[in-house]
Write an enzyme that holds these catalytic residues in place. Structure first.
Site, short mmCIF file in Angstrom:
data_model
loop_
_atom_site.label_atom_id
_atom_site.label_comp_id
_atom_site.label_asym_id
_atom_site.label_seq_id
_atom_site.Cartn_x
_atom_site.Cartn_y
_atom_site.Cartn_z
N ASP A 47 0.84 -1.20 0.00
CA ASP A 47 0.00 0.00 0.00
C ASP A 47 0.87 1.25 0.00
O ASP A 47 1.71 1.44 0.88
CB ASP A 47 -0.89 0.00 1.25
N TYR A 52 2.62 10.03 -0.26
CA TYR A 52 3.74 9.51 0.51
C TYR A 52 5.08 9.86 -0.14
O TYR A 52 6.12 9.76 0.50
CB TYR A 52 3.66 7.98 0.67
N LYS A 77 -3.03 5.99 -4.20
CA LYS A 77 -4.14 6.89 -3.87
C LYS A 77 -4.00 8.24 -4.55
O LYS A 77 -2.90 8.71 -4.79
CB LYS A 77 -4.22 7.09 -2.34
N HIS A 110 -7.92 9.65 -1.53
CA HIS A 110 -7.23 9.62 -0.23
C HIS A 110 -8.04 10.31 0.89
O HIS A 110 -8.10 9.80 2.02
CB HIS A 110 -5.87 10.32 -0.38
#
Length: 282
Positions: A47, A52, A77, A110
């Site tokens: 994931d 990120y 996401k 998200h």
């Protein structure tokens, strides 16, 4: 039971019941080696997210692992700045490019109500979802879903959606079980994924978990991940240490008793609560 055992989404797609989280794993060596260690330890569900900033490292680790693509489940996401139809298409393309993949197994919105879209979040989500339904129809995303959505956000999305979300990824651990959202997910055949299943480390401050762990010869982390599975959640433990990556996978040789499950259910608020998406400042 094992890491490769799966839940089945309502569209028939199988998703490994434990995922490996990469939030706060820095791009470069840290994320790369963490994902590689996870894949070597038997994880098959990875994931990540555009936000990120580590999709390139995650993708490189996947490529270098030698694990066949068809054996992997990869999630990324859509970030908050990219809501809307055209922006979502562009963002999805960037994610695929960074991951070096032809498709992802799951693509999520998200956050439901980013600060930039506070005045028209419903329309922005609907337009992003319209693009995501196209990715799904084309096979570029094998499943689509949401993250951090509450019932009101899901209800708004379902007013225009042709395809219902398959997953809702949420902050879920013994400190915040979000029962109303979980109930909504269950009622709509939406799988509940648990990010921060260890409360970003805060659950280790709950002494009772250590005591429960002793009964089963397990760590507090292993106890909480087992608790998550026994609730039917899909936990996404994250670590950058190979030792803990392996330990977090060693949760299939014991079952928590009903009384221990009930005790752990009672830890509300002891390790933080989910962020209210309507109040988030991002």
């Amino acid at each position: 039971m094992a890491l490769t055992d799966t839940y089945t989404l309502y569209n028939g797609v199988k998703i490994p019941q434990v995922g490996f989280g990469t939030w706060q794993s820095a791009d470069g060596d840290e994320a790369y080696h963490a994902v590689l260690a996870a894949l070597n330890a038997g994880y098959r569900h990875i994931d990540t997210a555009a936000a990120y900033g580590n999709e390139e490292s995650v993708g490189q680790a996947i490529k270098d692992s030698g694990v066949p693509r068809e054996d992997l489940f990869v999630t990324t996401k859509l970030w908050n700045a990219d809501h809307g139809y055209e922006k979502t298409k562009q963002a999805f393309g960037r994610s695929l490019e960074k991951l070096k993949l032809d498709y992802v197994n799951l693509y999520l919105i998200h956050w439901p109500n980013p600060v930039d879209f506070r005045d028209n979040w419903q329309e922005a989500n609907a337009e992003s979802w319209r693009a995501m339904e196209e990715f799904y129809e084309q096979g570029a995303a094998k499943a689509i879903g949401v993250s951090n959505f509450r019932p009101k956000h899901l209800n708004a999305l379902l007013e225009t959606a042709k395809v219902k979300p398959m997953v809702n990824q949420m902050f879920i651990n013994p400190s915040d079980m979000q029962p109303a959202v979980v109930e909504y997910n269950d009622d709509h055949d939406i799988l509940t994924e648990a990010y921060s299943p260890l409360g970003t480390g805060e659950i280790f401050k709950i002494p009772e978990l250590t005591e429960i762990g002793r009964k089963y010869d397990k760590t507090p982390a292993q106890v909480v991940l087992r608790w998550s599975l026994q609730h039917g959640f899909l936990p996404l433990p994250k670590s950058v240490h190979e030792k803990y990556i392996k330990k977090n996978a060693d949760i299939f040789d014991f079952n928590l008793s009903n009384s221990d499950m009930k005790t752990i259910d009672g830890f509300h608020g002891k390790a933080g609560l989910a962020t209210d998406p309507d109040q988030a400042t991002w």
